[in-house]
Design a protein around this motif. Sequence first.
Motif, short mmCIF file in Angstrom:
data_model
loop_
_atom_site.label_atom_id
_atom_site.label_comp_id
_atom_site.label_asym_id
_atom_site.label_seq_id
_atom_site.Cartn_x
_atom_site.Cartn_y
_atom_site.Cartn_z
N TRP A 184 -82.68 49.81 115.11
CA TRP A 184 -82.61 49.47 116.72
C TRP A 184 -82.84 48.06 116.92
CZ3 TRP A 184 -85.52 54.00 115.44
CH2 TRP A 184 -84.84 55.29 116.15
N ASP A 185 -81.92 47.31 117.85
CA ASP A 185 -82.18 45.95 118.27
C ASP A 185 -82.20 46.02 119.72
OD1 ASP A 185 -82.59 43.39 117.99
OD2 ASP A 185 -80.70 42.83 117.06
N TRP A 186 -82.19 44.68 120.19
CA TRP A 186 -82.17 44.59 121.69
C TRP A 186 -82.98 45.57 122.67
CZ3 TRP A 186 -75.80 44.56 122.03
CH2 TRP A 186 -75.38 43.43 121.13
N GLY A 187 -84.28 45.76 122.04
CA GLY A 187 -84.97 46.77 122.71
C GLY A 187 -84.59 48.13 122.69
N GLY A 188 -83.50 48.63 121.83
CA GLY A 188 -82.97 49.67 122.03
C GLY A 188 -81.40 49.77 122.49
N GLY A 189 -81.18 48.96 123.09
CA GLY A 189 -79.70 48.49 123.53
C GLY A 189 -78.78 48.57 122.48
N LEU A 190 -79.30 48.20 121.36
CA LEU A 190 -78.14 48.17 120.22
C LEU A 190 -78.75 49.15 119.19
CD1 LEU A 190 -75.50 46.93 118.94
CD2 LEU A 190 -77.26 45.35 117.95
N ILE A 191 -77.75 49.99 118.71
CA ILE A 191 -78.31 50.89 117.75
C ILE A 191 -77.24 50.76 116.48
CG2 ILE A 191 -78.91 53.10 116.94
CD1 ILE A 191 -78.97 54.21 119.99
N TRP A 192 -77.85 50.38 115.22
CA TRP A 192 -76.97 50.39 114.11
C TRP A 192 -77.55 51.90 113.54
CZ3 TRP A 192 -73.68 46.64 113.17
CH2 TRP A 192 -73.86 45.37 113.63
N LEU A 193 -76.22 52.79 113.50
CA LEU A 193 -76.65 54.08 112.91
C LEU A 193 -75.99 54.56 111.72
CD1 LEU A 193 -78.43 56.49 114.09
CD2 LEU A 193 -76.51 57.28 115.16
N LEU A 194 -76.87 54.79 110.59
CA LEU A 194 -76.22 55.38 109.63
C LEU A 194 -75.73 56.71 109.63
CD1 LEU A 194 -75.54 54.42 106.59
CD2 LEU A 194 -77.57 55.22 105.76
N LEU A 195 -74.44 57.24 109.16
CA LEU A 195 -74.33 58.78 109.52
C LEU A 195 -73.38 59.24 108.38
CD1 LEU A 195 -73.44 59.31 113.33
CD2 LEU A 195 -75.56 60.06 112.19
N ASP A 196 -73.37 60.54 107.96
CA ASP A 196 -72.30 60.83 107.14
C ASP A 196 -70.94 60.82 107.67
OD1 ASP A 196 -74.30 61.88 105.24
OD2 ASP A 196 -74.34 63.94 106.14
N PRO A 197 -69.88 60.66 107.10
CA PRO A 197 -68.67 60.53 107.34
C PRO A 197 -68.26 61.42 108.21
CG PRO A 197 -68.53 60.05 105.19
CD PRO A 197 -69.99 60.60 105.47
N GLY A 198 -67.22 61.27 109.27
CA GLY A 198 -66.42 62.46 109.89
C GLY A 198 -67.57 62.83 111.37
N ARG A 199 -68.34 61.81 111.79
CA ARG A 199 -69.17 62.02 113.07
C ARG A 199 -68.75 61.65 114.40
NH1 ARG A 199 -74.49 63.51 111.72
NH2 ARG A 199 -74.58 64.50 113.87
N GLY A 200 -67.49 61.08 114.15
CA GLY A 200 -67.09 60.42 115.53
C GLY A 200 -67.25 61.06 116.69
N ALA A 201 -66.85 62.51 116.64
CA ALA A 201 -66.95 63.49 118.07
C ALA A 201 -68.49 63.70 118.32
CB ALA A 201 -66.15 64.78 117.89
N ASP A 202 -69.19 63.57 117.20
CA ASP A 202 -70.44 63.89 117.74
C ASP A 202 -70.97 62.76 118.24
OD1 ASP A 202 -70.58 66.30 116.39
OD2 ASP A 202 -71.40 65.68 114.76
N VAL A 203 -70.91 61.41 117.70
CA VAL A 203 -71.26 60.30 118.25
C VAL A 203 -70.86 59.99 119.94
CG1 VAL A 203 -71.22 57.77 118.15
CG2 VAL A 203 -71.50 59.04 116.15
N ALA A 204 -69.60 60.38 120.08
CA ALA A 204 -69.39 60.43 121.53
C ALA A 204 -70.05 61.15 122.43
CB ALA A 204 -67.75 60.54 121.54
N ALA A 205 -70.23 62.44 121.95
CA ALA A 205 -70.85 63.44 122.66
C ALA A 205 -72.33 63.01 122.75
CB ALA A 205 -70.95 64.83 122.25
#
Lengths: 477, 360
Positions: free
Chosen positions: B290-311
């Motif tokens: 997390w950076d910017w106090g939480g305003g920026l998240i660098w997130l490591l995920l398994d491939p294919g999670r695009g729809a979950d991220v948007a949700a």
Amino acid sequence: MDMPAPDLGVISRKARIVARLRAILPADAVIDALEELRVYECDALTAYRCPPLAAVLPRTTEEVSAVLRVCWEEGVPVVPRGSGTSLAGGAMPTADSVILGVARMNAVIETDYENRFIRVQSGRTNLSVSGAVEAEGFFYAPDPSSQLACAIAGNIAMNSGGAHCLKYGVTTNNLLGVTLVKMDGTVVTLGGPWGDPSGLDLLGVVCGSEGQLGVVTEAWLRILPKPEGARPVLVGFNSNEVAGACVADIIRAGILPVAIEFMDRPCIRATEAFAKAGYPDCEALLIIEVEGSDAEISEQLARIRQIALAHEPVEFREAADEDQAKRIWLGRKSAFGAMGQINDYMCLDGTIPVSSLAHVLKRIGEMSREFGLDVGNVFHAGDGNMHPLILFDANKPGDLERCEAFGAEILKLCVEVGGCLTGEHGVGIEKRDLMAVQFAPEDMEAQMRVKDVFDPKWLLNPAKVFPLGISAVRRAG
Amino acid sequence: MRPTSEAELAEAVAGASGPLLVRGGGTRTLGHAVGEVLETGGLSGVELYEPGALTLVVRAGTALAEVTQVLAGERQRLAFEVPDLRGLLGREGVSTIGGVVASNASGPRRVQVGACRDALLGVRFVDGAGTVVKNGGRVMKNVTGYDLVKLLAGSRGTLGVLSEVSFKVQAQPEAEATLMVEGLDDVAGLAALRAALGSPFDVSGAARHGGRSLIRVEGMAGSVGYRVRELTARIGGEISVVEGEASAALWRQVRDVVPFHTRTGDVWRIATLPTVAAMIVEQLKGEAVWDWGGGLIWLLLDPGRGADVAAAIAGRGHATLVRGQGAPAFPPEAPEVAALVAGVKAKFDPRGILNAGMMG
């Protein structure tokens, strides 16, 4: 200064246009009687006046959208207006235009201290944004000197600055997102409370577009925690060059004052006669303000004192208490009023590289003698944003024209030394015809293409910013 | 193609017969575009540097390392703390200052001083028709005409090829210190960052990873000491203080997202509201920096999670897929915004040859 001939076809359809506006707005939101329209005939550039065809005062984004849609269908130019404090004529109407005033849209929609933003309707005044968050220890940083009256809508249109932007930046650096209504009535959201754009930074080009791309109805603004305290010092010098060198040394030393203000001798004398702030009678005067806790302020001021004393000032005055701090600011804050006591004045706003400060002041002095008009300089020295005040007599035939010619020469000088025509007031109609001094035709063409996308019929504030000759084809539709 | 002057660059673009893949050093390119490679590395060198006015004008192909070195010679720097993404993206090459601007690359100090676009005073660029355009300048306050400077920052070469950029630079502070806060869970650790950012103590970094929250202050030595004491008194948890180079090293880890360099998986960059940052990560069950106090998240995920991220974001921000396949890098814009974007692109690049398709 010329304005395009009004569209007589539009004027002849006034009754129909007003009727359509009345059909979509509450009765008190449409103004079409000539005597009431006088209020809207100019902004703070009072030398030029023209009552509009009509004025509307919507209360919601939906009403703004409906108004713009009607005007778009009818081919009526629209001039958006915040509080009408523009010094550049940004809100000056033409006889065939509808003034769209956002003054009634002044609500706070949301305040969020944990995420440090406020969302307001754009007619809210600058100072009352800070007022809304003050109790929680926050403030909105951009502070144009008209902040008591000026609206956020106008701040966004002109990308307004202020005395404290050396540290906090100008409007664009504190604007997170907007709700914008395009001329065809489409409502668009650009940015949002998280700030970071996901694609092209359209918000960045909307800010400072002088009401030519759309009407901003709501805005997300960054709010900042208030510093613990602030304290100014006053430093007098017997040469502009030395004062300029002192400014450069302070900046270079890595001290970041929130403000470094500069006044020259004509301005100091006028101010002293008017406000009696107790300023020394010297060639150049700096007011430097720093922020923080008492200990932090002392640490910074000790460093500033060390730097300033190396330049052998005629006076170095530190405010020991709140009262002395007020006296130091008193003269600076009265400067415009003091000059106005002497005569009418025109306030310029060019920016120069700080390194050219002494040269530019010397040239302005020479030009003052050539044109036979007095000029006082008071400006934001930390960022090179000058405010030469040229004195003239509006009742004396030819004086205004001479003053404008003098002003144009000063602005050309600003561009020549690597600066620009306007640092925080905007182009409007005032600097419109000087744009070619700073920009090549292709530079302006690139800017006008952005307007082509947002407002293809060129109906929004059309006769501003770009010289009439180069915008003629587009404005003709 | 590798032009060595602005005139050559303009000729190269004007004479292009097909799509161009515009890049500086290619160290932070995202998205997919094809075409003949047009590199700006040949447009190199400092045009003007005035330390007393905090102004730097530099040709766009100049190496970031050279810019950093020139500024360091006068104890100055680019305030916005440029991330080096080579380790994260598995790239080689030399980052250029034009690439920094084209991607609006901004690191932890953004919470205090703003992004790259906020320090950018002026640009010169060649549009898609091969015309040289300038906008802005070298002075700190400039509202003359439209602000195309902001528009070009982050446009990733899709509106024009940058040839020259000017910046407001910053003096290096005399001192820096970082509060390392341990013993808090993610919810409390992120709340501590927000509390710090909401204080009057001028925090210049607020990040969290590996169970540790980091809060940075910079400035004059006495002031740094004072603010460290005040923040320590207000923030809960087990606090230790790191100063100088050790503090700087911590922030390079955050800036460059070092914890994910050796890890496999997709990396998402999510801009959102700090108060929902913990919830988004909890919902997606990923690993976060997390950076910017939480305003920026660098997130490591398994491939294919695009729809979950948007949700999970649910309209409270947006996500960019910076490393991984299977989804467009840039999120789709709302239709009325997309129409404006397409319109602007068509005006600046009528043939659609500049990094076509890169930003979706």
